[in-house]
Design a protein around this motif. Structure first.
Motif, mmCIF file in Angstrom:
data_model
loop_
_atom_site.group_PDB
_atom_site.id
_atom_site.type_symbol
_atom_site.label_atom_id
_atom_site.label_comp_id
_atom_site.label_asym_id
_atom_site.label_seq_id
_atom_site.Cartn_x
_atom_site.Cartn_y
_atom_site.Cartn_z
ATOM 1 N N ARG A 1 38.001 51.724 51.722
ATOM 2 C CA ARG A 1 38.639 50.804 52.669
ATOM 3 C C ARG A 1 40.140 51.062 52.699
ATOM 4 O O ARG A 1 40.758 51.282 51.665
ATOM 5 N N ASP A 2 40.691 51.046 53.894
ATOM 6 C CA ASP A 2 42.125 51.263 54.049
ATOM 7 C C ASP A 2 42.635 50.334 55.159
ATOM 8 O O ASP A 2 42.249 50.500 56.324
ATOM 9 N N PRO A 3 43.468 49.331 54.806
ATOM 10 C CA PRO A 3 43.966 49.050 53.465
ATOM 11 C C PRO A 3 42.880 48.456 52.575
ATOM 12 O O PRO A 3 41.850 47.996 53.066
ATOM 13 N N THR A 4 43.147 48.468 51.280
ATOM 14 C CA THR A 4 42.169 47.977 50.321
ATOM 15 C C THR A 4 42.685 46.733 49.611
ATOM 16 O O THR A 4 43.898 46.574 49.415
ATOM 17 N N HIS A 5 41.755 45.852 49.235
ATOM 18 C CA HIS A 5 42.128 44.681 48.445
ATOM 19 C C HIS A 5 42.504 45.114 47.035
ATOM 20 O O HIS A 5 41.791 45.899 46.406
ATOM 21 N N ALA A 6 43.611 44.585 46.555
ATOM 22 C CA ALA A 6 44.066 44.856 45.192
ATOM 23 C C ALA A 6 44.600 43.559 44.597
ATOM 24 O O ALA A 6 44.858 42.584 45.309
ATOM 25 N N ALA A 7 44.748 43.569 43.277
ATOM 26 C CA ALA A 7 45.436 42.478 42.586
ATOM 27 C C ALA A 7 46.527 43.111 41.734
ATOM 28 O O ALA A 7 46.248 43.979 40.910
ATOM 29 N N ILE A 8 47.764 42.704 41.964
ATOM 30 C CA ILE A 8 48.906 43.215 41.210
ATOM 31 C C ILE A 8 49.384 42.109 40.287
ATOM 32 O O ILE A 8 49.845 41.063 40.745
ATOM 33 N N ASP A 9 49.239 42.325 38.993
ATOM 34 C CA ASP A 9 49.544 41.287 37.997
ATOM 35 C C ASP A 9 48.864 39.967 38.362
ATOM 36 O O ASP A 9 49.433 38.881 38.236
ATOM 37 N N GLY A 10 47.614 40.085 38.830
ATOM 38 C CA GLY A 10 46.814 38.910 39.134
ATOM 39 C C GLY A 10 47.072 38.286 40.486
ATOM 40 O O GLY A 10 46.425 37.292 40.832
ATOM 41 N N GLU A 11 47.995 38.856 41.277
ATOM 42 C CA GLU A 11 48.303 38.315 42.589
ATOM 43 C C GLU A 11 47.716 39.212 43.672
ATOM 44 O O GLU A 11 47.742 40.437 43.556
ATOM 45 N N PRO A 12 47.190 38.636 44.766
ATOM 46 C CA PRO A 12 46.533 39.442 45.798
ATOM 47 C C PRO A 12 47.511 40.320 46.557
ATOM 48 O O PRO A 12 48.651 39.931 46.825
ATOM 49 N N ALA A 13 47.053 41.517 46.917
ATOM 50 C CA ALA A 13 47.860 42.444 47.703
ATOM 51 C C ALA A 13 46.924 43.324 48.516
ATOM 52 O O ALA A 13 45.778 43.576 48.113
ATOM 53 N N LEU A 14 47.398 43.788 49.656
ATOM 54 C CA LEU A 14 46.698 44.781 50.452
ATOM 55 C C LEU A 14 47.486 46.079 50.351
ATOM 56 O O LEU A 14 48.683 46.115 50.673
ATOM 57 N N VAL B 1 34.927 47.629 38.698
ATOM 58 C CA VAL B 1 36.349 47.335 38.634
ATOM 59 C C VAL B 1 37.073 48.588 38.172
ATOM 60 O O VAL B 1 36.636 49.245 37.221
ATOM 61 N N VAL B 2 38.166 48.913 38.837
ATOM 62 C CA VAL B 2 39.091 49.930 38.341
ATOM 63 C C VAL B 2 40.413 49.228 38.077
ATOM 64 O O VAL B 2 40.930 48.509 38.943
ATOM 65 N N LEU B 3 40.933 49.408 36.886
ATOM 66 C CA LEU B 3 42.164 48.746 36.483
ATOM 67 C C LEU B 3 43.128 49.789 35.939
ATOM 68 O O LEU B 3 42.769 50.578 35.066
ATOM 69 N N VAL B 4 44.333 49.814 36.490
ATOM 70 C CA VAL B 4 45.385 50.723 36.031
ATOM 71 C C VAL B 4 46.448 49.871 35.342
ATOM 72 O O VAL B 4 47.048 48.985 35.969
ATOM 73 N N SER C 1 44.528 46.034 39.766
ATOM 74 C CA SER C 1 43.074 46.102 39.718
ATOM 75 C C SER C 1 42.504 46.252 41.121
ATOM 76 O O SER C 1 43.058 45.751 42.107
ATOM 77 N N LEU C 2 41.377 46.972 41.188
ATOM 78 C CA LEU C 2 40.667 47.237 42.426
ATOM 79 C C LEU C 2 39.199 46.908 42.223
ATOM 80 O O LEU C 2 38.718 46.853 41.092
ATOM 81 N N GLY C 3 38.478 46.707 43.310
ATOM 82 C CA GLY C 3 37.045 46.445 43.191
ATOM 83 C C GLY C 3 36.731 44.971 43.262
ATOM 84 O O GLY C 3 37.405 44.183 43.934
ATOM 85 N N VAL C 4 35.682 44.570 42.539
ATOM 86 C CA VAL C 4 35.164 43.203 42.644
ATOM 87 C C VAL C 4 36.214 42.174 42.243
ATOM 88 O O VAL C 4 36.390 41.152 42.910
ATOM 89 N N TYR C 5 36.929 42.430 41.151
ATOM 90 C CA TYR C 5 37.923 41.460 40.697
ATOM 91 C C TYR C 5 39.007 41.257 41.740
ATOM 92 O O TYR C 5 39.414 40.125 42.037
ATOM 93 N N ALA C 6 39.477 42.340 42.337
ATOM 94 C CA ALA C 6 40.532 42.222 43.344
ATOM 95 C C ALA C 6 40.060 41.399 44.537
ATOM 96 O O ALA C 6 40.800 40.558 45.065
ATOM 97 N N ARG C 7 38.810 41.616 44.961
ATOM 98 C CA ARG C 7 38.305 40.851 46.092
ATOM 99 C C ARG C 7 38.233 39.364 45.763
ATOM 100 O O ARG C 7 38.527 38.505 46.596
ATOM 101 N N LEU C 8 37.851 39.035 44.532
ATOM 102 C CA LEU C 8 37.772 37.626 44.155
ATOM 103 C C LEU C 8 39.154 36.997 43.984
ATOM 104 O O LEU C 8 39.313 35.795 44.183
ATOM 105 N N VAL C 9 40.150 37.799 43.615
ATOM 106 C CA VAL C 9 41.517 37.274 43.582
ATOM 107 C C VAL C 9 41.946 36.861 44.985
ATOM 108 O O VAL C 9 42.554 35.807 45.184
ATOM 109 N N HIS C 10 41.597 37.686 45.980
ATOM 110 C CA HIS C 10 41.910 37.320 47.359
ATOM 111 C C HIS C 10 41.147 36.060 47.763
ATOM 112 O O HIS C 10 41.698 35.178 48.432
ATOM 113 N N ARG C 11 39.903 35.966 47.350
ATOM 114 C CA ARG C 11 39.115 34.767 47.655
ATOM 115 C C ARG C 11 39.704 33.545 46.969
ATOM 116 O O ARG C 11 39.778 32.460 47.542
#
Length: 280
Positions: A232-245, A179-182, A128-138
């Motif tokens: 943004r590069d790198p961009t905040h992402a969430a992979i299976d709910g875990e934060p990633a750049l 939110v974009v979710l793949v 996931s990318l966007g708002v959800y990914a940023r909040l996962v990092h938070r």
């Protein structure tokens, strides 16, 4: 040479204790390794002598061992031991009874299921990318202070205006979305949230975009690979709910039937999926 079960003791929420889980697995002849703080899970899985790799943990832990199982061409046993257990539920396991899933070590039936990749990193559920990914990092930063994080459903309901959208380019097409979710295969959708998957073996990525005004709207398309550019590069992402750049652009693809999943005969993939596997 039997199987090994890695256990993430910090994942279990309610249900059997770590000791009960370990005892039940050992009764089946399974070696149990309860992870300690400094353990390297991936390296432990790579060096295991057993012919079946199992993981009791949340989706992030499952993905790490599943990756090794694919690399080593070994069967994989999923034991739901996390908070939400999305992957386990979607493949038909009883997340409320993790002990029952241990039977896969003894008389398990092999099913081939798909995995997704972003670059070379595996995902079982989604990126996931966007708002959800940023909040996962938070959430990850707050977790260190033992604070809590609202679930995706509550977050999505709160997205109410375009000021919270971001700009993406998906296979060359501009897109504004909250939110974009793949996803590794297709989810059921309702007005406010993404639900569960009926299948994890159809060989597709499903791409969802949430557009927030007064109500959420979801758009969806299916493909086998996709390229996503972010501002943004790198961009905040969430992979299976875990934060990633992740570096932009992101290259995502599905790998059909890559994971050799072992399930007990009473659980797992439905009749239709079983028939498709046995017909191959």
């Amino acid at each position: 040479m039997g199987g090994v079960l890695f256990v993430n003791p910090s994942s279990g929420k309610g249900g059997p204790s770590v000791e009960e889980l370990a005892s039940a697995a050992q009764a089946l002849g399974v070696r149990v390794h309860v992870l300690e703080e400094d353990d390297d899970l991936v390296e432990l899985a790579r060096q295991a002598d057993e012919e079946v790799l199992g993981m009791a943990g949340g989706d992030g832990s499952l993905g790490a061992v599943a990756q090794v199982a694919i690399d080593r061409d070994l069967p994989f046993v999923c034991v739901p031991w996390g908070t939400r257990n999305h992957f386990a539920i979607d493949i038909g396991l009883d997340a409320d009874d993790p002990l029952s899933t241990l039977a896969a070590f003894g008389d398990g039936v092999e099913r081939r299921v798909d995995v997704g990749r972003v670059g070379e990193q595996l995902f079982l559920n989604n990126v996931s990318l966007g708002v959800y990914a940023r909040l996962v990092h938070r959430r990850e930063r707050k977790r260190q202070r033992r604070e809590t994080f609202a679930r995706l459903r509550a977050l999505l309901i709160s997205l109410k205006d375009r000021r919270r959208t971001e700009r993406f380019v998906v296979d060359g097409e501009p897109l504004r979305a909250s939110v974009v979710l793949v996803a590794n295969n297709e989810y059921r959708l309702d007005l406010f949230s993404i639900g569960e998957r009926d299948r994890v073996d159809e060989g597709v990525l499903a791409i969802y975009a949430a557009h927030g005004l007064r109500r959420l709207r979801w758009t969806e398309r299916k493909t086998t690979s996709v390229r996503i550019e972010t501002r943004r590069d790198p961009t905040h992402a969430a992979i299976d709910g875990e934060p990633a750049l992740l570096d932009s652009p992101l290259e995502l693809r599905v790998e059909p039937g890559a994971l050799r999943l072992l399930v007990s005969p009473e659980e797992g993939v439905d009749v239709e999926a079983t028939a498709s596997v046995e017909a191959e």
